[in-house]
Write a protein that holds these residues in place. Structure first.
Motif, PDB file in Angstrom:
ATOM      1  N   LEU A  49       5.805   5.813   3.344  1.00 64.31           N
ATOM      2  CA  LEU A  49       4.525   6.257   4.033  1.00 64.31           C
ATOM      3  C   LEU A  49       3.867   7.710   3.904  1.00 64.31           C
ATOM      4  CD1 LEU A  49       2.545   4.653   4.664  1.00 64.31           C
ATOM      5  CD2 LEU A  49       3.052   3.965   6.803  1.00 64.31           C
ATOM      6  N   LYS A  50       5.927   8.190   4.955  1.00 62.97           N
ATOM      7  CA  LYS A  50       5.115   9.642   4.995  1.00 62.97           C
ATOM      8  C   LYS A  50       4.964  10.396   3.877  1.00 62.97           C
ATOM      9  CE  LYS A  50      10.511  11.021   4.534  1.00 62.97           C
ATOM     10  NZ  LYS A  50      10.288  11.159   3.532  1.00 62.97           N
ATOM     11  N   ASP A  51       5.020  10.329   3.165  1.00 56.01           N
ATOM     12  CA  ASP A  51       4.825  11.114   1.647  1.00 56.01           C
ATOM     13  C   ASP A  51       3.530  10.551   1.272  1.00 56.01           C
ATOM     14  OD1 ASP A  51       7.565  11.913   2.125  1.00 56.01           O
ATOM     15  OD2 ASP A  51       8.583  10.509   0.462  1.00 56.01           O
ATOM     16  N   ILE A  52       2.447   9.885   1.416  1.00 56.72           N
ATOM     17  CA  ILE A  52       1.571   9.593   1.104  1.00 56.72           C
ATOM     18  C   ILE A  52       0.173  10.252   1.889  1.00 56.72           C
ATOM     19  CG2 ILE A  52      -0.509   7.869   0.573  1.00 56.72           C
ATOM     20  CD1 ILE A  52       2.612   7.948  -0.182  1.00 56.72           C
ATOM     21  N   ASP A  53      -0.102  11.434   0.931  1.00 53.47           N
ATOM     22  CA  ASP A  53      -1.554  11.712   1.377  1.00 53.47           C
ATOM     23  C   ASP A  53      -2.887  10.465   1.587  1.00 53.47           C
ATOM     24  OD1 ASP A  53      -3.765  13.105   2.160  1.00 53.47           O
ATOM     25  OD2 ASP A  53      -3.941  14.372  -0.025  1.00 53.47           O
ATOM     26  N   LEU A  92      -8.776   5.256   1.738  1.00 54.76           N
ATOM     27  CA  LEU A  92      -7.709   5.509   3.079  1.00 54.76           C
ATOM     28  C   LEU A  92      -7.163   6.993   2.717  1.00 54.76           C
ATOM     29  CD1 LEU A  92      -7.084   4.922   6.150  1.00 54.76           C
ATOM     30  CD2 LEU A  92      -5.427   3.501   5.384  1.00 54.76           C
ATOM     31  N   ASN A  93      -8.001   8.077   3.167  1.00 55.34           N
ATOM     32  CA  ASN A  93      -7.050   9.127   3.676  1.00 55.34           C
ATOM     33  C   ASN A  93      -6.518   8.886   4.986  1.00 55.34           C
ATOM     34  OD1 ASN A  93      -6.266  11.851   4.616  1.00 55.34           O
ATOM     35  ND2 ASN A  93      -8.030  12.191   3.467  1.00 55.34           N
ATOM     36  N   PHE A  94      -4.656   8.744   5.191  1.00 58.98           N
ATOM     37  CA  PHE A  94      -3.713   8.921   6.226  1.00 58.98           C
ATOM     38  C   PHE A  94      -3.608   9.913   6.918  1.00 58.98           C
ATOM     39  CE2 PHE A  94      -2.294   6.213   2.983  1.00 58.98           C
ATOM     40  CZ  PHE A  94      -1.890   5.018   3.908  1.00 58.98           C
ATOM     41  N   GLY A  95      -4.366  11.534   6.953  1.00 55.87           N
ATOM     42  CA  GLY A  95      -4.401  12.583   7.725  1.00 55.87           C
ATOM     43  C   GLY A  95      -3.585  12.850   8.163  1.00 55.87           C
ATOM     44  N   LEU A  96      -3.087  13.716   9.527  1.00 55.65           N
ATOM     45  CA  LEU A  96      -2.031  13.961   9.986  1.00 55.65           C
ATOM     46  C   LEU A  96      -1.925  13.128  11.255  1.00 55.65           C
ATOM     47  CD1 LEU A  96      -2.295  18.080   8.883  1.00 55.65           C
ATOM     48  CD2 LEU A  96      -0.615  15.848   7.852  1.00 55.65           C
ATOM     49  N   ASP A 142       7.916   1.856   7.278  1.00 53.05           N
ATOM     50  CA  ASP A 142       8.156   3.215   7.118  1.00 53.05           C
ATOM     51  C   ASP A 142       7.749   2.580   6.051  1.00 53.05           C
ATOM     52  OD1 ASP A 142      10.375   1.968   6.564  1.00 53.05           O
ATOM     53  OD2 ASP A 142      11.517   4.076   6.768  1.00 53.05           O
ATOM     54  N   LYS A 143       7.308   1.597   5.325  1.00 55.18           N
ATOM     55  CA  LYS A 143       7.056   1.969   3.390  1.00 55.18           C
ATOM     56  C   LYS A 143       5.509   1.724   3.633  1.00 55.18           C
ATOM     57  CE  LYS A 143      10.988   2.156   3.309  1.00 55.18           C
ATOM     58  NZ  LYS A 143      11.956   3.264   1.768  1.00 55.18           N
ATOM     59  N   LEU A 144       5.410   2.158   2.351  1.00 54.23           N
ATOM     60  CA  LEU A 144       3.371   1.124   0.997  1.00 54.23           C
ATOM     61  C   LEU A 144       4.024   1.005   0.233  1.00 54.23           C
ATOM     62  CD1 LEU A 144       0.904   2.253   1.739  1.00 54.23           C
ATOM     63  CD2 LEU A 144       1.651   3.376  -0.208  1.00 54.23           C
ATOM     64  N   GLU A 145       3.521  -0.205   0.323  1.00 56.69           N
ATOM     65  CA  GLU A 145       3.542  -1.140  -1.192  1.00 56.69           C
ATOM     66  C   GLU A 145       2.287  -1.521  -1.628  1.00 56.69           C
ATOM     67  OE1 GLU A 145       6.811  -4.330   1.574  1.00 56.69           O
ATOM     68  OE2 GLU A 145       5.012  -4.974   1.541  1.00 56.69           O
ATOM     69  N   MET A 179      -0.582  11.757  -3.540  1.00 50.29           N
ATOM     70  CA  MET A 179       1.019  11.908  -2.804  1.00 50.29           C
ATOM     71  C   MET A 179       0.475  13.583  -1.859  1.00 50.29           C
ATOM     72  SD  MET A 179       2.733   9.801  -3.608  1.00 50.29           S
ATOM     73  CE  MET A 179       4.587   9.609  -2.823  1.00 50.29           C
ATOM     74  N   LYS A 180       1.540  13.709  -0.465  1.00 54.82           N
ATOM     75  CA  LYS A 180       1.499  14.816   0.093  1.00 54.82           C
ATOM     76  C   LYS A 180       1.919  16.145  -0.535  1.00 54.82           C
ATOM     77  CE  LYS A 180       1.422  13.288   4.552  1.00 54.82           C
ATOM     78  NZ  LYS A 180       2.408  13.094   6.068  1.00 54.82           N
ATOM     79  N   ASP A 181       2.263  16.175  -2.307  1.00 55.20           N
ATOM     80  CA  ASP A 181       2.470  16.901  -2.751  1.00 55.20           C
ATOM     81  C   ASP A 181       1.460  17.192  -4.031  1.00 55.20           C
ATOM     82  OD1 ASP A 181       2.690  15.168  -4.612  1.00 55.20           O
ATOM     83  OD2 ASP A 181       5.413  15.094  -4.977  1.00 55.20           O
ATOM     84  N   GLY A 182       0.177  16.460  -3.899  1.00 59.80           N
ATOM     85  CA  GLY A 182      -0.514  17.190  -4.786  1.00 59.80           C
ATOM     86  C   GLY A 182      -1.085  15.808  -5.686  1.00 59.80           C
TER      87      GLY A 182
END
Length: 274
Positions: free
Chosen positions: A201-205, A270-274, A106-109, A122-125
């Motif tokens: 990872l869940k916070d990444i756009d 890479l766009n993680f999408g939803l 669940d991490k992005l390194e 990030m998903k918050d822009g």
């Protein structure tokens, strides 16, 4: 997760950039040959070095080790192919800058060295970018020297690259590698100085890696900030063609002074999408 978008081009015989991706990572490597121009391992040692790094990292990216350990092991394999690495001058060794993201559970390194750029939105822009700006500072010092010499000797800007004063300046800068700025080379000295970060990872756009040959687009009109670049890649704008058009229009590097008309050009997005 969507499929990455990528681009890699060189108008030289040997492309010293490389890119890589899998379900676990994206990466850009940007190689440089030793300033003596001697090649010990192939017809182009910088290309050989980045391709060996790429191969070793790809083989072990899913291993349960840190990115630093994986890269350390990769260079150990490369060292084993050299017969007299300890006796070689640092300016004769190939080197590489790296921008590497790994998705682990669940991490992005992130692991970064040199002026290859890593970008994360990030998903918050909010957006962060990572690169060693010391390399650009040193390059700018050479460029200013070239500008002065061009005026003093009344010769074309790019022709000053052949002047002894500029060659010596470039050598002085290269000898600062893994002392003032840090990169990957067969000595391993730079690894412990890498920029290492981690996010949920869940916070990444979206994320992107690019060589400095591509990030040069930031000096030209129309792409004044990183978000514009990410948006252009996302919408399939021909951003690399626009970069080349700017460079062709200023082939003598007068309007936008730089060390050469064009460098190897690479990105992976890479766009993680939803």
């Amino acid at each position: 997760m969507n499929k990455p978008k990528y681009y890699c081009f060189s108008d030289k015989k040997y492309n010293e950039d490389a890119y890589s991706f899998s379900s676990s990572h994206i990466m850009v490597l940007d190689g440089a040959t030793g300033l003596s121009k001697k090649n010990y391992m192939s017809e182009d040692d910088a290309m050989w070095f980045v391709q060996m790094l790429k191969k070793e990292i790809e083989m072990h990216i899913k291993d349960p080790f840190s990115l630093s350990k994986i890269i350390d092991n990769a260079i150990t394999e490369i060292q084993n192919l050299y017969s007299d690495i300890d006796s070689m001058d640092s300016i004769d060794l190939p080197n590489a800058c790296i921008s590497l993201f790994r998705f682990k559970e669940d991490k992005l390194e992130y692991f970064g060295l040199g002026d290859s750029v890593g970008i994360i939105q990030m998903k918050d822009g909010s957006i962060e970018s990572f690169e060693d700006k010391k390399i650009d500072e040193l390059d700018q010092s050479v460029i200013q020297h070239m500008i002065s010499l061009s005026k003093e000797k009344q010769i074309p800007f790019l022709q000053t690259r052949e002047e002894i004063e500029i060659k010596e300046h470039l050598i002085r800068n290269r000898k600062l590698s893994n002392q003032y700025y840090y990169i990957l080379d067969p000595s391993k000295k730079g690894i412990s100085h890498a920029l290492i970060k981690e996010w949920n990872l869940k916070d990444i756009d979206r994320i992107c890696c690019m060589s400095d040959g591509f990030s040069q687009i930031l000096m030209y009109p129309g792409y004044s900030d990183i978000k514009q670049i990410l948006d252009a890649i996302e919408t399939n704008e021909p951003i690399e063609k626009q970069l080349y058009q700017y460079q062709e229009m200023d082939a003598d590097c007068i309007l936008y002074p730089r060390l050469k008309k064009r460098d190897d050009t690479t990105y992976i997005y890479l766009n993680f999408g939803l």
